[in-house]
Design a protein around this motif. Structure first.
Motif, PDB file in Angstrom:
ATOM      1  N   GLY A 265       0.788  -1.224   0.000  1.00 22.77           N
ATOM      2  CA  GLY A 265       0.000   0.000   0.000  1.00 22.77           C
ATOM      3  C   GLY A 265       0.820   1.274   0.000  1.00 22.77           C
ATOM      4  N   GLN A 266       2.085   1.147   0.347  1.00 22.57           N
ATOM      5  CA  GLN A 266       2.956   2.324   0.393  1.00 22.57           C
ATOM      6  C   GLN A 266       3.517   2.657  -0.992  1.00 22.57           C
ATOM      7  OE1 GLN A 266       3.350   4.251   3.300  1.00 22.57           O
ATOM      8  NE2 GLN A 266       1.606   2.901   3.720  1.00 22.57           N
ATOM      9  N   LYS A 267       4.351   3.707  -1.017  1.00 24.50           N
ATOM     10  CA  LYS A 267       4.973   4.162  -2.262  1.00 24.50           C
ATOM     11  C   LYS A 267       6.478   3.970  -2.165  1.00 24.50           C
ATOM     12  CE  LYS A 267       5.907   8.376  -4.907  1.00 24.50           C
ATOM     13  NZ  LYS A 267       5.617   9.819  -5.093  1.00 24.50           N
ATOM     14  N   VAL A 268       7.090   3.701  -3.312  1.00 23.81           N
ATOM     15  CA  VAL A 268       8.535   3.579  -3.360  1.00 23.81           C
ATOM     16  C   VAL A 268       9.039   4.259  -4.625  1.00 23.81           C
ATOM     17  CG1 VAL A 268       8.608   1.386  -4.622  1.00 23.81           C
ATOM     18  CG2 VAL A 268      10.429   1.939  -3.036  1.00 23.81           C
TER      19      VAL A 268
ATOM     20  N   ASP B 235      -1.560   2.796 -13.702  1.00 26.88           N
ATOM     21  CA  ASP B 235      -1.017   4.132 -13.406  1.00 26.88           C
ATOM     22  C   ASP B 235      -0.352   4.202 -12.037  1.00 26.88           C
ATOM     23  OD1 ASP B 235      -4.264   5.736 -12.827  1.00 26.88           O
ATOM     24  OD2 ASP B 235      -3.216   4.092 -11.801  1.00 26.88           O
ATOM     25  N   ARG B 236      -0.268   3.060 -11.348  1.00 30.87           N
ATOM     26  CA  ARG B 236       0.539   3.008 -10.117  1.00 30.87           C
ATOM     27  C   ARG B 236       2.035   3.171 -10.442  1.00 30.87           C
ATOM     28  NH1 ARG B 236       1.305  -1.180  -7.479  1.00 30.87           N
ATOM     29  NH2 ARG B 236       0.842  -2.826  -9.004  1.00 30.87           N
TER      30      ARG B 236
ATOM     31  N   ILE C 282       6.445   3.788  -7.789  1.00 34.85           N
ATOM     32  CA  ILE C 282       5.394   2.774  -7.693  1.00 34.85           C
ATOM     33  C   ILE C 282       4.567   3.089  -6.461  1.00 34.85           C
ATOM     34  CG2 ILE C 282       4.844   0.317  -7.693  1.00 34.85           C
ATOM     35  CD1 ILE C 282       7.771  -0.250  -8.462  1.00 34.85           C
ATOM     36  N   THR C 283       3.269   3.305  -6.658  1.00 37.95           N
ATOM     37  CA  THR C 283       2.376   3.572  -5.536  1.00 37.95           C
ATOM     38  C   THR C 283       1.481   2.367  -5.289  1.00 37.95           C
ATOM     39  OG1 THR C 283       0.718   4.553  -6.993  1.00 37.95           O
ATOM     40  CG2 THR C 283       2.352   6.046  -6.028  1.00 37.95           C
TER      41      THR C 283
ATOM     42  N   GLN D 118       1.981  -3.726  -4.033  1.00 41.73           N
ATOM     43  CA  GLN D 118       1.362  -5.031  -3.869  1.00 41.73           C
ATOM     44  C   GLN D 118       2.453  -6.081  -3.786  1.00 41.73           C
ATOM     45  OE1 GLN D 118      -1.167  -5.420  -7.324  1.00 41.73           O
ATOM     46  NE2 GLN D 118      -2.383  -3.595  -6.805  1.00 41.73           N
ATOM     47  N   THR D 119       2.150  -7.208  -3.161  1.00 42.49           N
ATOM     48  CA  THR D 119       3.161  -8.263  -3.058  1.00 42.49           C
ATOM     49  C   THR D 119       3.604  -8.727  -4.443  1.00 42.49           C
ATOM     50  OG1 THR D 119       1.395  -9.897  -2.835  1.00 42.49           O
ATOM     51  CG2 THR D 119       2.347  -9.023  -0.797  1.00 42.49           C
ATOM     52  N   GLY D 120       2.728  -8.630  -5.403  1.00 42.71           N
ATOM     53  CA  GLY D 120       3.063  -9.025  -6.766  1.00 42.71           C
ATOM     54  C   GLY D 120       4.038  -8.088  -7.451  1.00 42.71           C
ATOM     55  N   ASP D 121       4.336  -6.951  -6.812  1.00 41.74           N
ATOM     56  CA  ASP D 121       5.316  -6.015  -7.377  1.00 41.74           C
ATOM     57  C   ASP D 121       6.743  -6.410  -7.022  1.00 41.74           C
ATOM     58  OD1 ASP D 121       3.161  -3.172  -6.617  1.00 41.74           O
ATOM     59  OD2 ASP D 121       3.254  -4.437  -8.425  1.00 41.74           O
ATOM     60  N   GLU D 122       6.900  -7.412  -6.144  1.00 44.07           N
ATOM     61  CA  GLU D 122       8.243  -7.858  -5.785  1.00 44.07           C
ATOM     62  C   GLU D 122       8.949  -8.380  -7.037  1.00 44.07           C
ATOM     63  OE1 GLU D 122       8.601  -8.894  -1.103  1.00 44.07           O
ATOM     64  OE2 GLU D 122       8.598 -10.560  -2.523  1.00 44.07           O
ATOM     65  N   ALA D 123      10.044  -7.739  -7.380  1.00 45.74           N
ATOM     66  CA  ALA D 123      10.741  -8.042  -8.634  1.00 45.74           C
ATOM     67  C   ALA D 123      12.028  -7.244  -8.680  1.00 45.74           C
ATOM     68  CB  ALA D 123       9.866  -7.678  -9.827  1.00 45.74           C
ATOM     69  N   ASP D 124      12.800  -7.469  -9.735  1.00 46.40           N
ATOM     70  CA  ASP D 124      13.955  -6.635 -10.028  1.00 46.40           C
ATOM     71  C   ASP D 124      13.537  -5.597 -11.067  1.00 46.40           C
ATOM     72  OD1 ASP D 124      15.972  -9.583  -9.899  1.00 46.40           O
ATOM     73  OD2 ASP D 124      15.770  -8.047  -8.369  1.00 46.40           O
ATOM     74  N   TYR D 125      14.013  -4.371 -10.892  1.00 54.82           N
ATOM     75  CA  TYR D 125      13.671  -3.269 -11.785  1.00 54.82           C
ATOM     76  C   TYR D 125      14.937  -2.685 -12.389  1.00 54.82           C
ATOM     77  CZ  TYR D 125       9.025  -3.625  -9.829  1.00 54.82           C
ATOM     78  OH  TYR D 125       7.783  -4.090  -9.452  1.00 54.82           O
TER      79      TYR D 125
END
Lengths: 110, 116
Positions: free
Chosen positions: A15-18, A61-62, A76-77, A80-87
């Motif tokens: 739910g947070q932003k990074v 648009d997150r 990224i706003t 979600q757990t599904g956002d765990e990845a390498d960027y």
């Protein structure tokens, strides 16, 4: 040692932003477009942002991108757990006449 | 559907050659920038090469003089000819439509292992 510098890791709660930074120089980010990619474990990278701040269709648009001078940032706003990845960020280096990637940033959603 | 499928990877000895193929569907290779990107085991992405629509090519310094990017318009296929392979060339090789402004889509990747 990558030409573009990214933090090795970032983390935040659901739910947070990074934000993930990508620092370069006048010969690369300073004069060329930046794109960003998400790579989930064991899969091919996926385009998130192109031309510094444009989102392909289907990317929520997150995810947002920006560029200022010789640095670019992926935001990224609503994590979600599904956002765990390498960027990864990438751009063209006009001095090297070659593409250059950042070293990648591992996102952990705590 | 726009799709890329790489083939040709495998286990090969140092000094030998290998050719990777990237078959495209849903678009025309010759009308697009096409690129190769690689990823060594446990490491980040590394840009390898790009082929412009007009035939212009560029290479990373690490592969210049050893690798050649090309295409066969009749087969709508991109290639990467890799000569004088080194242990440090061991990686998953991805092909992608586009250049650094936008790589999309990517293929699934093909693993090249250079080892004696």
């Amino acid at each position: 040692q990558s030409v573009l510098t990214q933090p090795p890791s970032v983390s935040a709660a659901p739910g947070q932003k990074v934000t993930i930074s990508c620092s370069g120089s006048s010969s690369n980010i300073g004069k060329n477009y930046v794109s960003w990619y998400q790579q989930l474990s064991g899969t091919a990278p996926k385009l998130l942002i192109y031309d510094n701040d444009r989102r392909p269709s289907g990317i929520p648009d997150r995810f947002s991108g920006s560029k200022s001078g010789t640095s670019a940032t992926l935001g990224i706003t609503g994590l979600q757990t599904g956002d765990e990845a390498d960027y990864y960020c990438v751009t063209w280096d006009s001095g090297l006449n070659a593409g250059v990637f950042g070293g990648g940033t591992k996102l952990t959603v705590l | 559907e726009v799709q890329l499928v790489e083939t040709g990877g495998g286990l090969i000895q140092p000094g030998e050659s290998l050719r990777l193929s990237c078959a495209a569907s849903g678009f025309t290779v010759s009308n697009n920038y096409m690129s190769w990107v690689r990823q060594a085991p446990g490491k980040g992405l590394e840009w390898v090469s790009v082929l412009f629509g007009d035939g212009t090519t560029h290479y990373a310094d690490s592969v210049k003089g050893r690798f050649t990017i090309s295409r066969d318009n009749s087969k709508n296929t991109l290639y990467l000819q890799m000569n004088s392979l080194r242990v440090e060339d061991t990686a998953v090789y991805f092909c992608a439509r586009g250049r650094t402004r936008q790589f999309d889509p990517w293929g699934q990747g093909t693993l090249v292992t250079v080892s004696s």
